[in-house]
Write an enzyme that holds these catalytic residues in place. Structure first.
Site, PDB file in Angstrom:
ATOM      1  N   HIS A 186       0.810  -1.216   0.000  1.00 35.73           N
ATOM      2  CA  HIS A 186       0.000   0.000   0.000  1.00 35.73           C
ATOM      3  C   HIS A 186       0.849   1.273   0.000  1.00 35.73           C
ATOM      4  CE1 HIS A 186      -3.593   2.348   1.779  1.00 35.73           C
ATOM      5  NE2 HIS A 186      -3.964   1.924   0.588  1.00 35.73           N
ATOM      6  N   LYS A 188       3.286   4.497  -0.954  1.00 33.97           N
ATOM      7  CA  LYS A 188       3.300   5.465  -2.057  1.00 33.97           C
ATOM      8  C   LYS A 188       4.465   6.429  -1.855  1.00 33.97           C
ATOM      9  CE  LYS A 188      -1.432   4.664  -1.569  1.00 33.97           C
ATOM     10  NZ  LYS A 188      -2.253   4.380  -0.388  1.00 33.97           N
ATOM     11  N   ASP A 193      16.076  12.197  -8.175  1.00 32.15           N
ATOM     12  CA  ASP A 193      17.503  12.507  -8.037  1.00 32.15           C
ATOM     13  C   ASP A 193      18.013  12.387  -6.607  1.00 32.15           C
ATOM     14  OD1 ASP A 193      17.615  12.924 -10.724  1.00 32.15           O
ATOM     15  OD2 ASP A 193      17.908  15.095 -10.632  1.00 32.15           O
ATOM     16  N   HIS A 430      -9.844  10.342   1.933  1.00 33.23           N
ATOM     17  CA  HIS A 430      -8.802   9.349   1.705  1.00 33.23           C
ATOM     18  C   HIS A 430      -7.516   9.679   2.460  1.00 33.23           C
ATOM     19  CE1 HIS A 430      -5.940   6.829  -0.728  1.00 33.23           C
ATOM     20  NE2 HIS A 430      -6.971   6.014  -0.692  1.00 33.23           N
ATOM     21  N   LYS A 432      -4.765  10.078   5.333  1.00 38.71           N
ATOM     22  CA  LYS A 432      -4.365   9.377   6.550  1.00 38.71           C
ATOM     23  C   LYS A 432      -3.441  10.304   7.333  1.00 38.71           C
ATOM     24  CE  LYS A 432      -4.745   5.899   3.276  1.00 38.71           C
ATOM     25  NZ  LYS A 432      -5.657   6.191   2.202  1.00 38.71           N
ATOM     26  N   ASP A 437      -0.653  16.722  19.910  1.00 34.41           N
ATOM     27  CA  ASP A 437      -0.305  17.874  20.751  1.00 34.41           C
ATOM     28  C   ASP A 437       0.053  19.110  19.931  1.00 34.41           C
ATOM     29  OD1 ASP A 437      -0.745  16.341  22.992  1.00 34.41           O
ATOM     30  OD2 ASP A 437       1.365  15.795  23.259  1.00 34.41           O
TER      31      ASP A 437
END
Length: 535
Positions: A186, A188, A193, A430, A432, A437
């Site tokens: 999952h 990404k 460079d 979508h 996450k 704090d």
């Protein structure tokens, strides 16, 4: 060409369960060939370190205030996030390392592939690593891409059979291999460079970049990054690239087309007749940032700087036994950061199924007086109603603990005037994200659910910066306060209510908003048939 995809960003849980129940009827399909043997040492490669002789390397070096710091720019607007990937691909001089769960054969995917191809033609080494779940019927496109010099494509945990079919056909053909193919990568990331990167929740498909005008686009957040964390990100990419679950595309995908024919097909498929370029960007996004190209052309990056570390599950995590959180896992690292909260935790997760472990964490936080605010999709906005079923089993208990719970409303998102830049088709959460704090932030691919914890591999970053945390809270609040329902329990009956503000007046819903009675009945009937571990 016909380009279609399922409207989901994770393994389609409901379909997986039905396929599992049907598997016994299709055992004859399980007799396909196994995955090929691969000489891992012969195909191993490593990331190319950043060099100040490249344009991106020089800008990264000149912008870095201290060697141990990392710089970030949040990208809540999909159009800016997509353009940033294109800008990095166009400016890369040595390497592009690209890793995605889903890389779709649509306008966004093909246009980005063409930009990667153009970089390869300039002599840039391009390594593309894709999870194999969504590649059904798309082997020719990726084989055509891989036919170019300086391009390598590899698949994580590939299906050995029925490669020209969709998800259902390939899972049925893998009946005897269910325990393996149920597990996916999952992660990404997009690294240019060894100097700059993009990471976060977005896959490569139209609906992540506000280009899907036929269905709802996703609300998500990526981060542009440079500085200290890039080298660790490269090391994590290499760990996957050279791992046992990863196979060269050519070892599992076959075609009768010659190399010349593949190159010609790629030119046709990704050319202007079949692949429209993205529209021009607005002057700035909702945080006030302009396109990253402005900074790159000016030779200096305007970023938020802080200390940060990145982590990812080991590639062979799906094949380990047991469901205990390993200290190397993404979920473990995120949970440990949350556990240190002293005052407040604010989090968004499109799929929120806390389970016993998560409920224990919430109880521990609340017992110390830590304020906890969680936002997820409502039943009306989720693309995984069965996962919502798992979440709904914990709603009342979370509210009793004193957790502030919000559910995103697709209808309210479209009415939110502050989302004018997002477009009218926006409507599914979508992102996450976790803010602890108002100091420490988590950005990554990991959902707060069992699949992320014990089944899929995930990637994430923990960033120590009050300024970045402030911007994340601002992004979250745009939807939490104006586009979501706040949940509460009626003290006398213990029943749930959904509250919203419409025209400055409070509106109360006594049943799941924006959902049909048939959908609610169907989910209720599935209650006893869906194992939480599969959600």
């Amino acid at each position: 060409m016909t380009h279609s995809r399922p409207n989901t960003s994770r393994p389609a849980t409901a379909r997986f369960i039905l396929l599992g129940l049907m598997a016994a009827l299709f055992l004859a399909l399980a007799g396909c060939t196994s995955l090929p043997k691969v000489d891992r040492e012969a195909i191993a490669s490593e990331a190319i370190p950043m060099s100040p002789t490249t344009a991106l390397g020089k800008i990264a070096k000149d912008s870095l205030p201290a060697p141990d710091l990392s710089g970030f720019r949040l990208m809540p607007l999909g159009t800016f996030s997509y353009d940033t990937r294109l800008q990095l691909a166009r400016r890369a001089e040595s390497s592009l390392d690209v890793q995605y769960y889903h890389f779709e054969n649509d306008a966004s995917g093909r246009y980005l592939l063409r930009a990667l191809r153009d970089a390869a033609n300039r002599g840039v080494r391009v390594r593309l690593l894709i999870d194999d779940l969504y590649t059904g019927g798309q082997d020719k496109l990726f084989l055509a891409f891989a036919a170019h010099p300086n391009v390598q494509v590899r698949l994580f945990n590939p299906f050995c059979c029925a490669r020209d079919r969709g998800q259902a056909g390939r899972f049925l053909a893998s009946t005897g291999d269910w325990s393996r193919v149920n597990h996916r990568m999952h992660n990404k990331m997009f690294i240019a460079d060894g100097a700059m990167a993009v990471f976060g929740g977005r896959n490569v498909a139209n609906e992540y970049f506000l280009r899907n005008d036929k269905a709802e686009n996703f609300i998500d957040v990526d981060a542009f990054a440079t500085g200290f964390i890039i080298a660790p990100m490269q090391a994590l990419f290499d760990r996957y690239w050279n791992s046992d679950p990863v196979y060269p595309l050519e070892s599992v995908a076959k075609t009768d087309l010659s190399r010349e024919q593949l190159l010609a097909q790629f030119e046709e498929w990704t050319g202007p007749a079949n692949t429209m370029p993205p529209e021009a960007l607005p002057p700035n996004d909702i945080l006030g940032y302009g396109p990253i190209a402005d900074d790159l052309e000016g030779g200096r990056l305007g970023l938020i700087w802080g200390s940060a570390y990145v982590f990812a599950d080991y590639p062979d995590k799906p094949f380990e036994s047991g469901d205990e959180l390993l200290e190397t896992s993404a979920t473990y690292n995120a949970v440990e950061a949350i556990r240190k909260a002293k005052k407040e935790v604010v989090a968004t997760s499109p799929y929120l199924v806390p389970g016993m472990r998560g409920m224990a964490l919430l109880q521990a936080l609340r017992s110390r007086g830590v304020k906890v605010t969680l936002m997820t999709n409502s039943l009306g906005s989720t693309d995984e109603p069965v996962v919502h079923l798992g979440y709904s089993a914990y709603r009342e208990d979370m509210l009793r603990l004193g957790v502030d719970l919000y559910e995103l409303s697709s209808v309210r998102v479209k009415k939110n005037k502050r989302n004018y830049l997002f477009g009218a088709s926006l409507g599914r959460l979508h992102a996450k994200l976790v803010v602890i704090d108002r100091q420490t932030s988590f950005i990554g691919s990991m959902n707060l659910d069992p699949r992320s914890a014990t089944t899929n591999t995930e990637f994430g970053a923990v960033i120590d910066s009050p300024e970045l945390a402030k911007e994340l809270i601002r992004i979250i609040d745009i939807d939490r306060l104006q586009s979501a329902y706040r949940l509460r329990l009626i003290p006398e009956t213990g029943r749930l209510q959904w509250l919203s503000i419409e025209d400055d007046e409070e509106v109360v819903h006594d049943t799941e908003p924006e959902s049909s009675g048939w959908l609610r009945l169907k989910l209720w009937l599935l209650t006893h048939f869906v194992p939480e571990s599969l959600l």
